[in-house]
Design a protein around this motif. Sequence first.
Motif, PDB file in Angstrom:
ATOM      1  N   ALA A 121       0.824  -1.212   0.000  1.00 50.55           N
ATOM      2  CA  ALA A 121       0.000   0.000   0.000  1.00 50.55           C
ATOM      3  C   ALA A 121       0.856   1.259   0.000  1.00 50.55           C
ATOM      4  CB  ALA A 121      -0.942  -0.002   1.209  1.00 50.55           C
ATOM      5  N   ASP A 122       2.021   1.201   0.629  1.00 51.37           N
ATOM      6  CA  ASP A 122       2.897   2.373   0.652  1.00 51.37           C
ATOM      7  C   ASP A 122       3.366   2.738  -0.752  1.00 51.37           C
ATOM      8  OD1 ASP A 122       2.697   2.762   3.361  1.00 51.37           O
ATOM      9  OD2 ASP A 122       4.506   1.615   3.844  1.00 51.37           O
ATOM     10  N   VAL A 123       3.626   1.732  -1.574  1.00 55.93           N
ATOM     11  CA  VAL A 123       4.017   1.993  -2.960  1.00 55.93           C
ATOM     12  C   VAL A 123       2.857   2.647  -3.708  1.00 55.93           C
ATOM     13  CG1 VAL A 123       4.690   0.940  -5.151  1.00 55.93           C
ATOM     14  CG2 VAL A 123       5.722   0.139  -3.019  1.00 55.93           C
ATOM     15  N   ARG A 124       1.648   2.179  -3.469  1.00 59.81           N
ATOM     16  CA  ARG A 124       0.486   2.775  -4.133  1.00 59.81           C
ATOM     17  C   ARG A 124       0.290   4.221  -3.677  1.00 59.81           C
ATOM     18  NH1 ARG A 124      -1.735  -2.072  -2.485  1.00 59.81           N
ATOM     19  NH2 ARG A 124      -3.519  -1.188  -1.374  1.00 59.81           N
ATOM     20  N   ILE A 125       0.575   4.490  -2.400  1.00 63.48           N
ATOM     21  CA  ILE A 125       0.492   5.867  -1.912  1.00 63.48           C
ATOM     22  C   ILE A 125       1.483   6.749  -2.652  1.00 63.48           C
ATOM     23  CG2 ILE A 125       1.009   7.360   0.056  1.00 63.48           C
ATOM     24  CD1 ILE A 125      -0.229   5.200   1.864  1.00 63.48           C
ATOM     25  N   PHE A 126       2.696   6.280  -2.801  1.00 70.68           N
ATOM     26  CA  PHE A 126       3.691   7.070  -3.510  1.00 70.68           C
ATOM     27  C   PHE A 126       3.326   7.229  -4.986  1.00 70.68           C
ATOM     28  CE2 PHE A 126       6.345   6.644   0.213  1.00 70.68           C
ATOM     29  CZ  PHE A 126       7.075   7.831   0.196  1.00 70.68           C
ATOM     30  N   ALA A 138      -3.332  12.519 -18.283  1.00 73.07           N
ATOM     31  CA  ALA A 138      -3.287  11.058 -18.196  1.00 73.07           C
ATOM     32  C   ALA A 138      -3.138  10.606 -16.745  1.00 73.07           C
ATOM     33  CB  ALA A 138      -2.131  10.519 -19.041  1.00 73.07           C
ATOM     34  N   ALA A 139      -2.370  11.344 -15.953  1.00 74.26           N
ATOM     35  CA  ALA A 139      -2.201  11.011 -14.545  1.00 74.26           C
ATOM     36  C   ALA A 139      -3.511  11.210 -13.789  1.00 74.26           C
ATOM     37  CB  ALA A 139      -1.102  11.863 -13.925  1.00 74.26           C
ATOM     38  N   ALA A 140      -4.263  12.259 -14.160  1.00 74.27           N
ATOM     39  CA  ALA A 140      -5.570  12.498 -13.533  1.00 74.27           C
ATOM     40  C   ALA A 140      -6.539  11.366 -13.866  1.00 74.27           C
ATOM     41  CB  ALA A 140      -6.139  13.841 -13.993  1.00 74.27           C
ATOM     42  N   ASP A 141      -6.513  10.904 -15.114  1.00 77.24           N
ATOM     43  CA  ASP A 141      -7.353   9.762 -15.514  1.00 77.24           C
ATOM     44  C   ASP A 141      -7.007   8.541 -14.669  1.00 77.24           C
ATOM     45  OD1 ASP A 141      -8.601  11.265 -17.460  1.00 77.24           O
ATOM     46  OD2 ASP A 141      -7.313  10.552 -19.084  1.00 77.24           O
ATOM     47  N   TRP A 142      -5.719   8.345 -14.443  1.00 80.20           N
ATOM     48  CA  TRP A 142      -5.265   7.197 -13.657  1.00 80.20           C
ATOM     49  C   TRP A 142      -5.760   7.295 -12.225  1.00 80.20           C
ATOM     50  CZ3 TRP A 142      -2.020   6.900  -9.389  1.00 80.20           C
ATOM     51  CH2 TRP A 142      -1.658   5.600  -9.005  1.00 80.20           C
ATOM     52  N   LEU A 143      -5.713   8.481 -11.642  1.00 82.31           N
ATOM     53  CA  LEU A 143      -6.197   8.671 -10.280  1.00 82.31           C
ATOM     54  C   LEU A 143      -7.675   8.315 -10.166  1.00 82.31           C
ATOM     55  CD1 LEU A 143      -4.440  12.051  -9.414  1.00 82.31           C
ATOM     56  CD2 LEU A 143      -4.032   9.858  -8.272  1.00 82.31           C
ATOM     57  N   VAL A 144      -8.472   8.765 -11.132  1.00 83.67           N
ATOM     58  CA  VAL A 144      -9.909   8.457 -11.132  1.00 83.67           C
ATOM     59  C   VAL A 144     -10.125   6.956 -11.245  1.00 83.67           C
ATOM     60  CG1 VAL A 144     -12.066   8.724 -12.434  1.00 83.67           C
ATOM     61  CG2 VAL A 144     -10.572  10.714 -12.054  1.00 83.67           C
ATOM     62  N   ALA A 145      -9.370   6.300 -12.117  1.00 88.93           N
ATOM     63  CA  ALA A 145      -9.516   4.853 -12.305  1.00 88.93           C
ATOM     64  C   ALA A 145      -9.114   4.096 -11.042  1.00 88.93           C
ATOM     65  CB  ALA A 145      -8.666   4.399 -13.491  1.00 88.93           C
ATOM     66  N   LEU A 146      -8.048   4.529 -10.373  1.00 91.88           N
ATOM     67  CA  LEU A 146      -7.607   3.857  -9.154  1.00 91.88           C
ATOM     68  C   LEU A 146      -8.646   3.996  -8.051  1.00 91.88           C
ATOM     69  CD1 LEU A 146      -5.342   2.338  -7.639  1.00 91.88           C
ATOM     70  CD2 LEU A 146      -4.417   4.575  -6.987  1.00 91.88           C
ATOM     71  N   ALA A 147      -9.276   5.158  -7.970  1.00 94.47           N
ATOM     72  CA  ALA A 147     -10.279   5.400  -6.934  1.00 94.47           C
ATOM     73  C   ALA A 147     -11.465   4.449  -7.047  1.00 94.47           C
ATOM     74  CB  ALA A 147     -10.766   6.850  -7.014  1.00 94.47           C
ATOM     75  N   ALA A 148     -11.697   3.903  -8.230  1.00 95.42           N
ATOM     76  CA  ALA A 148     -12.848   3.026  -8.448  1.00 95.42           C
ATOM     77  C   ALA A 148     -12.701   1.689  -7.738  1.00 95.42           C
ATOM     78  CB  ALA A 148     -13.050   2.800  -9.947  1.00 95.42           C
ATOM     79  N   HIS A 149     -11.451   1.284  -7.432  1.00 95.33           N
ATOM     80  CA  HIS A 149     -11.286  -0.058  -6.842  1.00 95.33           C
ATOM     81  C   HIS A 149     -10.344  -0.118  -5.651  1.00 95.33           C
ATOM     82  CE1 HIS A 149      -7.314  -0.479  -8.699  1.00 95.33           C
ATOM     83  NE2 HIS A 149      -7.839   0.026  -9.806  1.00 95.33           N
ATOM     84  N   GLU A 150      -9.697   0.985  -5.284  1.00 95.01           N
ATOM     85  CA  GLU A 150      -8.751   0.965  -4.167  1.00 95.01           C
ATOM     86  C   GLU A 150      -9.480   0.703  -2.856  1.00 95.01           C
ATOM     87  OE1 GLU A 150      -5.874   0.540  -1.976  1.00 95.01           O
ATOM     88  OE2 GLU A 150      -5.227   1.183  -3.986  1.00 95.01           O
ATOM     89  N   THR A 151      -8.946  -0.234  -2.058  1.00 92.59           N
ATOM     90  CA  THR A 151      -9.620  -0.636  -0.822  1.00 92.59           C
ATOM     91  C   THR A 151      -8.849  -0.268   0.447  1.00 92.59           C
ATOM     92  OG1 THR A 151      -8.591  -2.837  -0.939  1.00 92.59           O
ATOM     93  CG2 THR A 151     -10.765  -2.572  -1.959  1.00 92.59           C
ATOM     94  N   ASP A 152      -7.652   0.287   0.308  1.00 98.20           N
ATOM     95  CA  ASP A 152      -6.874   0.662   1.483  1.00 98.20           C
ATOM     96  C   ASP A 152      -7.223   2.101   1.876  1.00 98.20           C
ATOM     97  OD1 ASP A 152      -4.216  -0.116   3.143  1.00 98.20           O
ATOM     98  OD2 ASP A 152      -4.207   2.020   2.639  1.00 98.20           O
ATOM     99  N   ALA A 153      -7.580   2.302   3.153  1.00 96.84           N
ATOM    100  CA  ALA A 153      -8.021   3.615   3.611  1.00 96.84           C
ATOM    101  C   ALA A 153      -6.918   4.663   3.492  1.00 96.84           C
ATOM    102  CB  ALA A 153      -8.513   3.530   5.052  1.00 96.84           C
ATOM    103  N   ASN A 154      -5.685   4.299   3.799  1.00 96.72           N
ATOM    104  CA  ASN A 154      -4.588   5.259   3.714  1.00 96.72           C
ATOM    105  C   ASN A 154      -4.329   5.687   2.273  1.00 96.72           C
ATOM    106  OD1 ASN A 154      -4.045   5.351   6.494  1.00 96.72           O
ATOM    107  ND2 ASN A 154      -2.776   3.515   6.374  1.00 96.72           N
ATOM    108  N   VAL A 155      -4.405   4.742   1.358  1.00 98.45           N
ATOM    109  CA  VAL A 155      -4.240   5.083  -0.054  1.00 98.45           C
ATOM    110  C   VAL A 155      -5.373   6.010  -0.485  1.00 98.45           C
ATOM    111  CG1 VAL A 155      -4.081   4.213  -2.411  1.00 98.45           C
ATOM    112  CG2 VAL A 155      -3.060   2.907  -0.541  1.00 98.45           C
ATOM    113  N   CYS A 156      -6.586   5.695  -0.038  1.00 95.91           N
ATOM    114  CA  CYS A 156      -7.746   6.490  -0.446  1.00 95.91           C
ATOM    115  C   CYS A 156      -7.712   7.900   0.131  1.00 95.91           C
ATOM    116  CB  CYS A 156      -9.038   5.788  -0.047  1.00 95.91           C
ATOM    117  SG  CYS A 156      -9.462   4.401  -1.139  1.00 95.91           S
TER     118      CYS A 156
END
Length: 202
Positions: A121-126, A138-156
């Motif tokens: 999860a720390d890598v995903r945070i970074f 493109a990075a903003a698109d990636w952030l939106v896509a990650l938010a759709a399935h990320e399950t770690d509260a700290n990452v979110c």
Amino acid sequence: MGLVKARAAGNGAAFDAAPEDAPRLDHPDAVQRRRAVQALAGDADCVDKLVTLLRVEKESLVRQAAFLLLASLNSREAARGVSVLLSDADAALRNGALETLAAMPDHAGPLLASLGQDEDADVRIFAVLLAAELQDPAAADWLVALAAHETDANVCSNLAEALGGTGRIEAAAALTAIGTRFAGDPFLGFAVETALQRLREA
């Protein structure tokens, strides 16, 4: 440091001796290690050497020289080499890797997809922090896509802050989804509401 000249015994001939103080990456003196790093400038094949050094190097002046050289390479190989340091236990090293990746956005951006799938999860945070630094569509698109399935509260929580800075309409739906997913987490709920407010004011 110049070569030491000495006379060979018996015939008076001169010979060159490489001094023990010559800069090298494993030299006990940090100043000499930094010089050894700087001597690698222009060597396109130095990525592995620098990453290996960074894994064990503790002196900030040597680390800084290594990161600066890697950033100056501005290559796919350099970005990939630096990205592996995001999983290191040393927070200062991870921060240095993040700053270096942000300095070569053309090569760091394509790494977001794999970093976002890392089990750590720390890598995903970074990766989220990197995407926010890139400030790229493109990075903003990636952030939106990650938010759709990320399950770690700290990452979110980091996702919420990053999404709030995108100014993207679709980010609001992604933020709402995070809030719903963690409805019982007051801290995350606050982070989501703060990010939504930023979007409304953008």
